[in-house]
Design an enzyme around this catalytic site. Structure first.
Site, PDB file in Angstrom:
ATOM      1  N   PHE A 150       3.108   6.864  -1.104  1.00 52.84           N
ATOM      2  CA  PHE A 150       2.083   6.065  -1.767  1.00 52.84           C
ATOM      3  C   PHE A 150       1.153   5.507  -0.698  1.00 52.84           C
ATOM      4  O   PHE A 150       1.570   4.724   0.150  1.00 52.84           O
ATOM      5  CB  PHE A 150       2.645   4.910  -2.608  1.00 52.84           C
ATOM      6  CG  PHE A 150       1.536   4.167  -3.305  1.00 52.84           C
ATOM      7  CD1 PHE A 150       1.021   4.625  -4.513  1.00 52.84           C
ATOM      8  CD2 PHE A 150       0.943   3.050  -2.730  1.00 52.84           C
ATOM      9  CE1 PHE A 150      -0.039   3.981  -5.142  1.00 52.84           C
ATOM     10  CE2 PHE A 150      -0.121   2.395  -3.343  1.00 52.84           C
ATOM     11  CZ  PHE A 150      -0.606   2.858  -4.553  1.00 52.84           C
ATOM     12  N   ASP A 235       1.677   4.015   7.920  1.00 58.88           N
ATOM     13  CA  ASP A 235       1.098   3.143   6.908  1.00 58.88           C
ATOM     14  C   ASP A 235       2.052   1.968   6.707  1.00 58.88           C
ATOM     15  O   ASP A 235       3.061   2.088   6.024  1.00 58.88           O
ATOM     16  CB  ASP A 235       0.890   3.933   5.609  1.00 58.88           C
ATOM     17  CG  ASP A 235       0.290   3.073   4.497  1.00 58.88           C
ATOM     18  OD1 ASP A 235       0.259   1.836   4.650  1.00 58.88           O
ATOM     19  OD2 ASP A 235      -0.128   3.649   3.469  1.00 58.88           O
ATOM     20  N   LYS A 264      -2.740  -5.847   2.748  1.00 57.23           N
ATOM     21  CA  LYS A 264      -1.967  -6.757   1.908  1.00 57.23           C
ATOM     22  C   LYS A 264      -1.778  -8.147   2.547  1.00 57.23           C
ATOM     23  O   LYS A 264      -2.688  -8.951   2.495  1.00 57.23           O
ATOM     24  CB  LYS A 264      -0.645  -6.105   1.505  1.00 57.23           C
ATOM     25  CG  LYS A 264      -0.878  -4.913   0.577  1.00 57.23           C
ATOM     26  CD  LYS A 264       0.314  -4.521  -0.252  1.00 57.23           C
ATOM     27  CE  LYS A 264      -0.109  -3.559  -1.355  1.00 57.23           C
ATOM     28  NZ  LYS A 264       0.355  -2.202  -1.212  1.00 57.23           N
TER      29      LYS A 264
END
Ligand SMILES: *Cc1c(COP(=O)(O)O)cnc(C)c1O
Length: 409
Positions: A150, A235, A264
């Site tokens: 993802f 990531d 985030k």
């Protein structure tokens, strides 16, 4: 006239659901809780009920909801200067660069806004590095990614997703990606060809259900990339900034990526801020005008991110994530329930995988909601537990008791 008639009609829980259903795109299926306030690990709904947030906005609010020092930094900066564009300089960007580089031991930083923009930026810059430094023939660059990844929702990124929900009927997609199984370093190295410029992966696959690769995997991938002159892009948009009990998850394996992506929690949930961190001269291939973002590196985002990093370190949140993560996993493993297949995790990135016969994770999330815990299932059978990193031992114990009640009930 009575006072009641003077009051504006009160919007209720059901009104909010109706408004979303009538006017919103239906690209999410949220739990039916309408949150109006947050503080630390707690949030309150419009009826005044209190919940422990065990999702933390997918790890964007690691520092806890509405952290007072980040709030203060944001309000102060918002009253002074919010956006200049990169056509001019601002007095926050350089400090943000310096503090982030020192903290992560990076060489340079590219500031963006959302996580997927950091991913896209890393893919672009890796291709450019491939052509200009590695000498890959024009238009031939390949990038290796992992199954069940993802990395966000843009066209290029969903194009190499293996989740049909993410990419069915969104094509045609960007070419140049090869997909290998996650956790198999041998398969990954075999997929490297002369035109391979980069490998992109998550140190722990979050959305896939907190999938931790076998011990030694990241190190083997790092070595394969070095041997073959390929950029390793990690990531860490979800695993980074303390979530796993270390600043970056790569530290658990003692590896350093060439490009590390964070987002985030980089703003503590106040504002979209992401970054590409470069440990090698990869970012150096970018020349003025070749990449950019109107909001990327803006003073408001930089001021917020600087304080979000500061509180993460100064308030011991990373150590606390390691400590409370151990405590919660120990508690969850002790839950006596036929519904639980396995409990796994690192730091406060925890998953309870249920037996397929248990009837799916969603109904447990709903039962937890009734007991004051907000959780989100990933896929059908996994409950993800990722509270803000400021959770106390007593709160962690209370949360485990609720899981116990729901899972053994
Ligand atoms: C959330 C996430 C992204 C995308 O971030 P957005 O801010 O939603 O674009 C990318 N990679 C990982 C690992 C993520 O968890």
């Amino acid at each position: 006239m009575t006072t009641a008639t003077l009051e504006a009609p009160k919007t209720t829980h059901t009104d909010y659901l109706a408004l979303e259903a009538e006017f919103g795109a239906r690209n999410y299926k949220p739990l039916d809780v309408v949150i109006t306030r947050g503080e630390g690990v707690w949030v309150w709904d419009v009826a005044g009920r209190k919940y422990l947030d065990c999702l933390s906005a997918y790890s964007a609010v690691n520092q806890g909801h509405c952290h007072p020092r980040i709030l203060q930094a944001m309000v102060e900066q918002a009253g002074r200067l919010t956006l200049t564009s990169r056509a001019f300089r601002n007095d926050q960007l350089g400090l943000f660069y310096e503090e982030l580089c020192r903290l992560t031991n990076s060489h340079s930083v590219l500031p963006m806004n959302t996580g997927v923009e950091a991913v896209e930026s890393a893919l672009k810059v890796s291709r450019k590095w491939g052509y200009e430094v590695k000498g890959v023939p024009a238009g031939q660059a390949e990038i290796i990614v992992c199954a069940d990844n993802f990395h966000g929702r843009t066209l290029s990124v969903v194009g190499f997703s293996t989740d049909p929900t993410s990419n069915t009927n969104f094509g045609p997609f960007t070419p140049g990606f090869r997909i290998v199984p996650f956790g198999d370093a041998q398969a990954l190295e075999s997929a490297i060809r002369p035109n391979t410029v980069a490998v992109l992966l998550e140190p722990i696959q979050g959305e896939a259900g907190v999938i931790i690769p076998p011990a030694g995997y990241l190190r083997a991938v790092r070595e394969a990339c070095t041997r073959n002159d390929v950029i390793l892009i990690l990531d860490e948009v979800q695993t980074g900034l303390g979530r796993t009990g270390r600043l970056l998850a790569e530290e658990h394996d003692g590896v350093e990526a060439d490009l590390t992506l964070i987002g985030k929690a980089l703003s503590g949930g106040f504002y979209p801020v992401s970054a590409v961190l470069s440990n090698k001269e990869v970012l150096g291939v970018l020349k003025p005008g070749e990449h950019g973002s109107t909001f990327g590196g803006n003073p408001l985002g930089c001021a917020v991110a600087r304080m979000a990093l500061k509180v993460l370190i100064e308030e011991g949140m990373i150590e606390n994530a390691a400590r409370q993560g151990e405590r919660m996993m120990e508690g969850l493993r002790a839950v006596n329930s036929g519904a639980i297949k396995t409990v796994r995790g690192r730091g406060l990135m925890i998953a309870v995988e249920l037996e397929p016969e248990a009837g799916g994770a969603r109904r447990y999330c709903e039962a937890l909601q009734a007991r004051g815990i907000l959780c989100k299932e990933t896929h059908d059978h996994t409950i993800r537990i990722a509270p803000p990193l400021v959770i106390t031992g007593a709160e962690a114990d209370w949360a485990v008791e609720q899981f116990q009640a729901v899972l053994s009930g």
